[in-house]
Design a protein around this motif. Structure first.
Motif, mmCIF file in Angstrom:
data_model
loop_
_atom_site.group_PDB
_atom_site.id
_atom_site.type_symbol
_atom_site.label_atom_id
_atom_site.label_comp_id
_atom_site.label_asym_id
_atom_site.label_seq_id
_atom_site.Cartn_x
_atom_site.Cartn_y
_atom_site.Cartn_z
ATOM 1 N N GLY A 153 0.814 -1.215 0.000
ATOM 2 C CA GLY A 153 0.000 0.000 0.000
ATOM 3 C C GLY A 153 0.846 1.263 0.000
ATOM 4 O O GLY A 153 0.535 2.232 -0.710
ATOM 5 N N PHE A 154 1.908 1.267 0.790
ATOM 6 C CA PHE A 154 2.796 2.434 0.789
ATOM 7 C C PHE A 154 3.527 2.553 -0.546
ATOM 8 O O PHE A 154 3.774 3.668 -1.023
ATOM 9 C CB PHE A 154 3.799 2.347 1.943
ATOM 10 C CG PHE A 154 3.241 2.813 3.257
ATOM 11 C CD1 PHE A 154 2.868 4.133 3.434
ATOM 12 C CD2 PHE A 154 3.072 1.939 4.311
ATOM 13 C CE1 PHE A 154 2.342 4.585 4.640
ATOM 14 C CE2 PHE A 154 2.538 2.361 5.525
ATOM 15 C CZ PHE A 154 2.174 3.688 5.686
ATOM 16 N N ALA A 155 3.858 1.421 -1.156
ATOM 17 C CA ALA A 155 4.468 1.471 -2.492
ATOM 18 C C ALA A 155 3.492 2.076 -3.491
ATOM 19 O O ALA A 155 3.883 2.887 -4.343
ATOM 20 C CB ALA A 155 4.882 0.064 -2.928
ATOM 21 N N GLN A 156 2.211 1.699 -3.390
ATOM 22 C CA GLN A 156 1.210 2.240 -4.302
ATOM 23 C C GLN A 156 1.087 3.756 -4.162
ATOM 24 O O GLN A 156 0.793 4.454 -5.140
ATOM 25 C CB GLN A 156 -0.158 1.599 -4.065
ATOM 26 C CG GLN A 156 -1.247 2.180 -4.954
ATOM 27 C CD GLN A 156 -2.573 1.460 -4.862
ATOM 28 O OE1 GLN A 156 -2.970 0.789 -5.801
ATOM 29 N NE2 GLN A 156 -3.271 1.591 -3.743
ATOM 30 N N ALA A 157 1.310 4.278 -2.974
ATOM 31 C CA ALA A 157 1.186 5.723 -2.754
ATOM 32 C C ALA A 157 2.149 6.514 -3.637
ATOM 33 O O ALA A 157 1.857 7.656 -4.006
ATOM 34 C CB ALA A 157 1.412 6.052 -1.277
ATOM 35 N N PHE A 158 3.290 5.921 -3.989
ATOM 36 C CA PHE A 158 4.224 6.620 -4.875
ATOM 37 C C PHE A 158 3.607 6.864 -6.250
ATOM 38 O O PHE A 158 4.030 7.766 -6.974
ATOM 39 C CB PHE A 158 5.523 5.820 -5.018
ATOM 40 C CG PHE A 158 6.440 5.940 -3.845
ATOM 41 C CD1 PHE A 158 7.269 7.038 -3.689
ATOM 42 C CD2 PHE A 158 6.470 4.954 -2.872
ATOM 43 C CE1 PHE A 158 8.112 7.170 -2.603
ATOM 44 C CE2 PHE A 158 7.313 5.063 -1.777
ATOM 45 C CZ PHE A 158 8.138 6.172 -1.629
ATOM 46 N N ALA A 159 2.607 6.051 -6.606
ATOM 47 C CA ALA A 159 1.970 6.199 -7.918
ATOM 48 C C ALA A 159 1.087 7.429 -8.001
ATOM 49 O O ALA A 159 0.569 7.738 -9.075
ATOM 50 C CB ALA A 159 1.153 4.949 -8.246
ATOM 51 N N LEU A 160 0.901 8.146 -6.900
ATOM 52 C CA LEU A 160 0.218 9.435 -6.976
ATOM 53 C C LEU A 160 1.001 10.404 -7.853
ATOM 54 O O LEU A 160 0.430 11.346 -8.411
ATOM 55 C CB LEU A 160 0.032 10.025 -5.574
ATOM 56 C CG LEU A 160 -0.951 9.267 -4.664
ATOM 57 C CD1 LEU A 160 -0.849 9.796 -3.234
ATOM 58 C CD2 LEU A 160 -2.375 9.410 -5.177
ATOM 59 N N ILE A 161 2.296 10.170 -7.975
ATOM 60 C CA ILE A 161 3.130 10.973 -8.868
ATOM 61 C C ILE A 161 2.933 10.441 -10.284
ATOM 62 O O ILE A 161 3.271 9.294 -10.570
ATOM 63 C CB ILE A 161 4.615 10.875 -8.484
ATOM 64 C CG1 ILE A 161 4.827 11.331 -7.050
ATOM 65 C CG2 ILE A 161 5.479 11.685 -9.453
ATOM 66 C CD1 ILE A 161 6.218 11.065 -6.521
ATOM 67 N N PRO A 162 2.345 11.212 -11.191
ATOM 68 C CA PRO A 162 2.068 10.698 -12.542
ATOM 69 C C PRO A 162 3.350 10.296 -13.264
ATOM 70 O O PRO A 162 4.364 10.979 -13.193
ATOM 71 C CB PRO A 162 1.380 11.884 -13.242
ATOM 72 C CG PRO A 162 1.783 13.082 -12.451
ATOM 73 C CD PRO A 162 1.949 12.622 -11.041
ATOM 74 N N GLY A 163 3.277 9.160 -13.921
ATOM 75 C CA GLY A 163 4.452 8.613 -14.590
ATOM 76 C C GLY A 163 5.128 7.531 -13.788
ATOM 77 O O GLY A 163 5.954 6.779 -14.314
ATOM 78 N N THR A 164 4.777 7.416 -12.497
ATOM 79 C CA THR A 164 5.392 6.387 -11.660
ATOM 80 C C THR A 164 4.838 5.011 -11.997
ATOM 81 O O THR A 164 5.577 4.034 -12.062
ATOM 82 C CB THR A 164 5.145 6.702 -10.173
ATOM 83 O OG1 THR A 164 5.728 7.970 -9.863
ATOM 84 C CG2 THR A 164 5.752 5.630 -9.282
#
Length: 273
Positions: A153-164
């Motif tokens: 879940g914390f890894a998924q939070a990085f995907a808030l940055i578009p392009g991640t």
């Protein structure tokens, strides 16, 4: 219906479906594709979020037996309750951070050049993880603990940055934390369901003033095309990972990112809109 707008919806639906579950960033591709075909603005951002629901429905259909067993077993099956709890735990970090910072991220980072930079950095991380020999602790999604789910879940939070890439963050993050390639990929699929439902519903509600009845056809067309292309992509990816790693996607990300940066630097494409 405006045929040009319909064509743009179909193109973006295909892009969404083919990239949502691959570690290449569907949001990043939609931003770049939207700028290339001239479909930008606040309503376009809502459209991009909504058609993700079409891709999410492809996962529900592919795993309909699994989701059905979980729903039927919530009151009597400990494994079903653990699976549902793990999804809730993994969903929470991105949901909370998205509510807190989503507006600022959309304002400052939903542009082609920041997306390109994220593509390149993400590609490098995928190559690093793939070349690192890490022991596998979790062979099946059912073997995951809530702590494993929270890490993903914390890894998924990085995907808030578009392009991640949501898929890339969850799959590669899962592998980094000890999940097998298949279990990380499948959990990424499952986690997409609450994540994309929540994101689509929230964006529709928040931006309801931007929409009118004429948008129904365009949104429906994009979602249907997204569903079909995502369904085909999910089935292909499960076969692919049986004999391949994710290095090819990493190199694609890096090449794609440098092409966008190169065209921006030389002025071949105006990415400022």
């Amino acid at each position: 219906m405006d045929l040009v707008l319909f064509f743009k919806a179909v193109v973006l639906g295909i892009v969404e479906g083919l990239t949502e579950f691959l570690p290449v960033s569907s949001t990043g591709h939609l931003i770049v594709a939207g700028q290339l075909i001239g479909y930008t603005g606040e309503k376009a951002k809502v459209f991009e979020i909504v058609i993700q629901s079409g891709a999410m429905l492809a996962v529900i259909w592919e795993y309909r037996a699994r989701f059905g067993r979980v729903l039927r077993g919530l009151h009597r099956d400990p494994a079903a309750r653990q699976f549902a709890f793990n999804l809730a735990v993994a969903f929470a970090p991105a949901a909370l951070l998205g509510l807190a910072f989503g507006g600022a991220i959309k304002q400052h980072l939903f542009h082609a050049v920041p997306v390109a930079a994220a593509f390149i950095i993400g590609g490098g991380i995928i190559l690093w993880v793939e070349r690192s020999q890490r022991p596998v602790r979790v062979d099946r999604v059912d073997d995951m603990t809530w702590k494993d789910a929270l890490k993903v879940g914390f890894a998924q939070a990085f995907a808030l940055i578009p392009g991640t890439s949501r898929a890339g963050a969850t799959i590669i993050g899962g592998m980094l934390f000890g999940l097998s390639r298949r279990s990380a990929t499948e959990f990424s699929f499952f986690l997409a369901v609450p994540t994309l439902i929540a994101a689509g519903a929230y964006d529709l509600y928040k931006n309801r003033a931007l929409l009118d009845g004429g948008d129904l056809g365009v949104f429906s067309a994009g979602s249907i095309v997204s569903f079909v292309s995502a369904f085909l992509c999910v089935r292909w990816l499960l076969r692919y990972i049986a004999t391949h790693d994710f290095s090819a996607f990493a190199w694609y990300r890096i090449a794609f990112g440098f092409v966008v940066l190169g065209t921006a630097y030389t002025g071949v494409v105006d990415w400022s809109t």
